[in-house]
Design an enzyme around this catalytic site. Structure first.
Site, PDB file in Angstrom:
ATOM      1  N   CYS A 104      14.713 -74.341 -24.867  1.00  0.00           N
ATOM      2  CA  CYS A 104      15.084 -74.728 -26.242  1.00  0.00           C
ATOM      3  C   CYS A 104      14.098 -75.543 -26.729  1.00  0.00           C
ATOM      4  CB  CYS A 104      16.563 -75.225 -26.036  1.00  0.00           C
ATOM      5  SG  CYS A 104      17.630 -74.054 -25.609  1.00  0.00           S
ATOM      6  N   ASP A 116      24.340 -81.593 -23.110  1.00  0.00           N
ATOM      7  CA  ASP A 116      24.571 -80.375 -23.772  1.00  0.00           C
ATOM      8  C   ASP A 116      26.000 -80.019 -24.238  1.00  0.00           C
ATOM      9  OD1 ASP A 116      23.021 -78.479 -20.833  1.00  0.00           O
ATOM     10  OD2 ASP A 116      22.236 -79.529 -22.452  1.00  0.00           O
ATOM     11  N   ARG A 147      12.397 -71.652 -18.667  1.00  0.00           N
ATOM     12  CA  ARG A 147      11.707 -72.634 -17.871  1.00  0.00           C
ATOM     13  C   ARG A 147      11.941 -72.390 -16.419  1.00  0.00           C
ATOM     14  NH1 ARG A 147      10.485 -77.256 -20.147  1.00  0.00           N
ATOM     15  NH2 ARG A 147      11.320 -78.554 -18.340  1.00  0.00           N
ATOM     16  N   LYS A 152      25.218 -71.253 -16.029  1.00  0.00           N
ATOM     17  CA  LYS A 152      24.104 -70.910 -16.431  1.00  0.00           C
ATOM     18  C   LYS A 152      22.940 -72.045 -15.678  1.00  0.00           C
ATOM     19  CE  LYS A 152      21.720 -72.414 -20.245  1.00  0.00           C
ATOM     20  NZ  LYS A 152      20.311 -73.214 -19.910  1.00  0.00           N
ATOM     21  N   ASN A 153      23.212 -73.118 -15.546  1.00  0.00           N
ATOM     22  CA  ASN A 153      22.554 -74.166 -14.997  1.00  0.00           C
ATOM     23  C   ASN A 153      22.439 -74.369 -13.720  1.00  0.00           C
ATOM     24  OD1 ASN A 153      21.425 -74.390 -17.702  1.00  0.00           O
ATOM     25  ND2 ASN A 153      22.345 -76.343 -17.989  1.00  0.00           N
ATOM     26  N   VAL A 169      18.845 -88.410 -23.444  1.00  0.00           N
ATOM     27  CA  VAL A 169      18.224 -87.709 -22.613  1.00  0.00           C
ATOM     28  C   VAL A 169      17.432 -86.850 -23.205  1.00  0.00           C
ATOM     29  CG1 VAL A 169      18.727 -85.393 -21.146  1.00  0.00           C
ATOM     30  CG2 VAL A 169      20.601 -87.315 -21.423  1.00  0.00           C
TER      31      VAL A 169
HETATM   32  C1  EPZ Z   1      18.377 -78.912 -17.424  1.00  0.00           C
HETATM   33  O1  EPZ Z   1      17.401 -79.075 -18.208  1.00  0.00           O
HETATM   34  C2  EPZ Z   1      19.229 -78.162 -18.062  1.00  0.00           C
HETATM   35  N1  EPZ Z   1      18.550 -76.787 -18.186  1.00  0.00           N
HETATM   36  C3  EPZ Z   1      19.569 -78.707 -19.545  1.00  0.00           C
HETATM   37  O2  EPZ Z   1      20.310 -77.646 -20.288  1.00  0.00           O
HETATM   38  C4  EPZ Z   1      20.026 -80.104 -19.584  1.00  0.00           C
HETATM   39  O3  EPZ Z   1      20.420 -80.362 -20.851  1.00  0.00           O
HETATM   40  C5  EPZ Z   1      19.073 -80.908 -18.930  1.00  0.00           C
HETATM   41  O4  EPZ Z   1      18.906 -80.320 -17.416  1.00  0.00           O
HETATM   42  C6  EPZ Z   1      19.774 -82.220 -18.588  1.00  0.00           C
HETATM   43  O5  EPZ Z   1      21.094 -82.338 -18.032  1.00  0.00           O
HETATM   44  C7  EPZ Z   1      18.584 -75.974 -17.023  1.00  0.00           C
HETATM   45  O6  EPZ Z   1      19.206 -76.312 -15.989  1.00  0.00           O
HETATM   46  C8  EPZ Z   1      18.028 -74.760 -17.045  1.00  0.00           C
HETATM   47  P1  EPZ Z   1      15.649 -82.466 -17.351  1.00  0.00           P
HETATM   48  P2  EPZ Z   1      15.881 -79.735 -17.230  1.00  0.00           P
HETATM   49  O7  EPZ Z   1      14.549 -82.291 -16.360  1.00  0.00           O
HETATM   50  O8  EPZ Z   1      15.970 -79.750 -15.971  1.00  0.00           O
HETATM   51  C9  EPZ Z   1      12.399 -85.167 -19.405  1.00  0.00           C
HETATM   52  C10 EPZ Z   1      21.204 -76.116 -21.940  1.00  0.00           C
HETATM   53  O9  EPZ Z   1      21.537 -76.195 -23.014  1.00  0.00           O
HETATM   54  N2  EPZ Z   1      11.308 -84.474 -18.254  1.00  0.00           N
HETATM   55  O10 EPZ Z   1      16.715 -83.361 -16.712  1.00  0.00           O
HETATM   56  O11 EPZ Z   1      14.583 -79.044 -18.174  1.00  0.00           O
HETATM   57  C11 EPZ Z   1      12.792 -84.145 -20.372  1.00  0.00           C
HETATM   58  O12 EPZ Z   1      11.722 -84.186 -21.558  1.00  0.00           O
HETATM   59  C12 EPZ Z   1      19.901 -76.903 -21.310  1.00  0.00           C
HETATM   60  O13 EPZ Z   1      21.831 -75.567 -21.061  1.00  0.00           O
HETATM   61  C13 EPZ Z   1       9.897 -85.152 -18.272  1.00  0.00           C
HETATM   62  O14 EPZ Z   1       9.560 -85.945 -19.222  1.00  0.00           O
HETATM   63  O15 EPZ Z   1      16.176 -81.107 -17.929  1.00  0.00           O
HETATM   64  C14 EPZ Z   1      14.318 -84.862 -20.737  1.00  0.00           C
HETATM   65  O16 EPZ Z   1      13.879 -85.790 -21.921  1.00  0.00           O
HETATM   66  C15 EPZ Z   1      19.165 -77.732 -22.285  1.00  0.00           C
HETATM   67  N3  EPZ Z   1       8.949 -84.531 -17.502  1.00  0.00           N
HETATM   68  C16 EPZ Z   1      14.815 -85.419 -19.687  1.00  0.00           C
HETATM   69  O17 EPZ Z   1      13.490 -85.513 -18.659  1.00  0.00           O
HETATM   70  C17 EPZ Z   1       9.339 -83.283 -16.831  1.00  0.00           C
HETATM   71  O18 EPZ Z   1       8.762 -83.059 -15.797  1.00  0.00           O
HETATM   72  C18 EPZ Z   1      15.691 -84.692 -19.143  1.00  0.00           C
HETATM   73  O19 EPZ Z   1      15.306 -83.368 -18.793  1.00  0.00           O
HETATM   74  C19 EPZ Z   1      10.760 -83.065 -16.609  1.00  0.00           C
HETATM   75  C20 EPZ Z   1      11.749 -83.528 -17.642  1.00  0.00           C
END
Ligand code: EPZ
Length: 445
Positions: free
Chosen positions: A121, A311, A97, A23-24, A333
């Site tokens: 989510c 996850d 997103r 999915k990701n 995270v």
């Molecule tokens: C991806 O989300 C995945 N989703 C998430 O899976 C996964 O948990 C996450 O990566 C971490 O591996 C998809 O790929 C669709 P991040 P993403 O940017 O890209 C902060 C699931 O259940 N952040 O790595 O949104 C954020 O708030 C989902 O399959 C900022 O602060 O995750 C978080 O604390 C849940 N500013 C941390 O970074 C930003 O502009 C990690 O987020 C972007 C992120």
């Protein structure tokens, strides 16, 4: 109208299920097709809601998306890419997103992009500040408008040096999808290196991109004028695989997860072994099973790859409620990813949540009042109850808790689970679960 699950718990899940494309990764691979000057074909595509959302968003922007009726493979042709109205995008984006990742490719193909206020989510406020900062560094102009953000680049995108404050998966993807056709060289430090990121890089490289991943989380991209289409088989979903592995432990079952890839789950495999789970690792999948006897408690800390994936945490927490002793989970995270434990506590689990960093390293949330550590005391019997699914992974966790509980549970809002778990009710059926799916008063299965 969302479907409702009535679960009669206490039945071990036993049998074989198939896990397909991640999915990701799959939605990002679909977006990458926009960058090509020819059609692309993506294989191993799961039938999940996130793919439906991205399909309609791409079609809105003039991309033809054809699904093979037999294999489910997608062929995407960006030849007639065009603008779309913000109201249409808003309608189709749903709570995904993904729209934020359309920016770079749309700017390269039609000069601008509109991003509605994003969903995803509810596991923290899910900001996009890193994404917007990245786009500005490439020379894009970011204008916040009512209901979303308009992004344009009158002079195109130029290669740049970027350092991420945190190895964000999405922000790394934003850089990859913007830099490959930008003018000049881009150097990204502090990048995410999850398996899904490496698979996206493989796709872009197939299209003609020049990308190197260095040992210190630096990714270097040499912009090229044009990219071709690609043919790619998506890597399997390690998060779904780990979810079913936890389901086997929680229900005292034995599940062969066809498609599970040890290479992408090394840390999970170690953790599953330490909790006392049984495994047979094969080339085409992994058998996960409860060996009988007690499960062992763990001290666990989530982290970016190759650490323990955030996850994977929620389904494993349900297994830890059945371990003999005290477990500690430090979520580093996301700042708010233990909301799902409320329902587990109502079912009889003994889980205490804390603001402190209960782990080996202080994380970003330590002194900011976020409840991001959990202490789980097991084992506690779980009793069926009424549950409303909060998010994708929390929802799967509630479902497996209901399957393990004594008595009957009513689980509402289960359509959220369909965002990331392909045909999960059919899989439950095949594994011998005792449940009904119904909508209001009608029984559907
Ligand atoms: C991806 O989300 C995945 N989703 C998430 O899976 C996964 O948990 C996450 O990566 C971490 O591996 C998809 O790929 C669709 P991040 P993403 O940017 O890209 C902060 C699931 O259940 N952040 O790595 O949104 C954020 O708030 C989902 O399959 C900022 O602060 O995750 C978080 O604390 C849940 N500013 C941390 O970074 C930003 O502009 C990690 O987020 C972007 C992120």
């Amino acid at each position: 109208m969302s479907r409702i699950l009535t679960v009669r718990g206490g039945v071990p899940l036993k049998g074989r299920i198939q896990v397909r494309g991640a999915k990701n990764l799959v939605p990002k691979a679909m977006v990458a097709a926009l960058l090509g000057n020819a059609p692309s074909t993506l294989r191993n595509v799961p039938e999940i809601k996130d793919v439906e959302v991205v399909t309609s968003l791409l079609q809105l922007h003039g991309v033809t998306v054809v699904k093979d009726p037999v294999t489910g493979d997608l062929t995407l042709d960006p030849a007639n890419a065009k603008t779309a109205s913000s109201s249409e995008i808003n309608t189709h984006a749903g709570d995904s997103r993904i729209p934020i990742l359309l920016c770079g490719p749309l700017i390269h193909s039609i000069g601008h992009a509109f991003i509605p206020d994003l969903g995803g989510c509810k596991i923290g406020d899910r900001p996009i500040d890193y994404h917007l900062e990245v786009l500005r560094k490439f020379g894009a102009v970011v204008d916040k408008t009512g209901g979303g953000i308009l992004i344009s680049a009158p002079h195109g995108l130029k290669g740049t040096k970027i350092s991420l404050p945190y190895p964000s998966v999405g922000a790394t993807e934003q850089v990859l999808l913007s830099a490959t056709r930008a003018e000049g060289i881009t150097e990204l430090s502090g990048a995410a290196t999850e398996p899904e990121i490496i698979d996206l890089i493989a796709i872009l490289q197939k299209m003609g991109a020049i990308i190197s991943v260095q040992t210190d989380r630096t990714i270097r991209i040499e912009g090229v004028n044009e990219l071709s289409g690609y043919v790619h088989t998506a890597l399997p979903d390690r998060n779904e695989s780990a979810s079913w592995a936890s389901a086997a432990l929680v229900t005292g079952g034995d599940i062969y997860v066809e498609g599970a890839s040890q290479r992408d789950m090394m840390t999970f495999v170690n953790t599953f072994r330490k909790i006392g789970g049984g495994m047979d690792i094969h080339d085409d999948g992994i058998r996960f099973y409860h060996k009988g006897g007690d499960l062992k408690p763990l001290v666990l800390e989530t982290d970016v790859h190759p650490g323990f994936m955030t996850d994977w945490q929620q389904p494993l927490v349900v297994a830890l409620t059945q371990a003999e002793g005290v477990s500690i989970v430090h979520e580093t995270v996301y700042e708010n990813r233990f909301g799902f434990t409320n329902a587990l506590t109502r079912m009889g689990a003994n889980i205490q949540l804390h603001r402190e960093c209960l782990g080996s390293v202080p994380c970003r949330f330590g002194q900011r009042n976020f409840i991001h550590s959990a202490v789980i005391s097991g084992s506690t019997p779980l009793t069926g109850t009424t549950i409303d699914v909060p998010d994708l992974r929390g929802g799967f966790s509630h479902m497996i808790a209901a399957l393990a509980a004594q008595g009957t549970s009513t689980v509402t809002g289960i359509d959220i689970i369909s965002r990331g778990y392909e045909k999960f009710t059919a899989k439950l059926d095949g594994l011998g679960a005792d449940f009904d799916v119904h909508e209001s008063s009608k029984v559907l299965r």
